[in-house]
Design a protein around this motif. Structure first.
Motif, short mmCIF file in Angstrom:
data_model
loop_
_atom_site.label_atom_id
_atom_site.label_comp_id
_atom_site.label_asym_id
_atom_site.label_seq_id
_atom_site.Cartn_x
_atom_site.Cartn_y
_atom_site.Cartn_z
N ILE A 1 -1.05 8.44 6.66
CA ILE A 1 0.12 8.13 7.45
C ILE A 1 0.88 9.42 7.67
N LEU A 2 1.16 9.73 8.92
CA LEU A 2 1.90 10.94 9.24
C LEU A 2 3.37 10.71 8.94
N MET A 3 3.97 11.65 8.26
CA MET A 3 5.37 11.51 7.87
C MET A 3 6.11 12.80 8.23
N GLY A 4 7.16 13.06 7.57
CA GLY A 4 7.97 14.26 7.69
C GLY A 4 9.12 14.14 6.71
N LEU A 5 8.80 13.61 5.53
CA LEU A 5 9.81 13.33 4.52
C LEU A 5 10.14 14.56 3.67
N PRO A 6 11.43 14.84 3.46
CA PRO A 6 11.79 15.89 2.51
C PRO A 6 11.35 15.47 1.11
#
Length: 117
Positions: free
Chosen positions: A9-14
């Protein structure tokens, strides 16, 4: 992470990567799966990228949907990109060790059908 075979799953979570008692790094989770996760960590020119050795046990903390999740992970691989004069970008791939129920529930709610590679 199964050499690209697992759905990610592509994310971008800190996130925060904790290595030992004194090393904490801020990063971004670009993707995750049920068995593995990766994090991008920026380090200064003075920092040693050898802080991410394959086989090391680390903790990865992040807050999706206002809930803290802590994962125990083993570093499987590291890719280092030099960014003079700013430092280095480290892409760290990890296997998740015994994921908690909160992580499993998160994966169940994320849309694999729209955001996997």
């Amino acid at each position: 992470m199964g050499k690209g075979r697992d759905k990610r799953i592509l994310m971008g979570l800190p996130a925060e990567l904790v290595i030992g008692p004194m090393k904490n790094y801020r990063g971004i989770i670009p993707n995750l799966s049920d068995k593995g996760i990766s994090v991008i960590v920026e380090t200064s020119p003075d920092d040693d990228s050898l802080n991410f050795p394959p086989g090391a046990m680390v903790q990865l903390n992040f807050n999706p949907r206002d809930e803290k999740i802590s994962l125990n992970c083993e570093i499987k691989w590291l890719q280092v990109y030099k960014n003079p004069p700013h430092g280095m970008t480290n892409l760290v791939g990890m296997t998740i060790i015994d994921p908690p129920d909160s992580y499993k529930k998160l994966l169940e709610t994320l849309p694999y059908d729209k955001f996997y590679i």
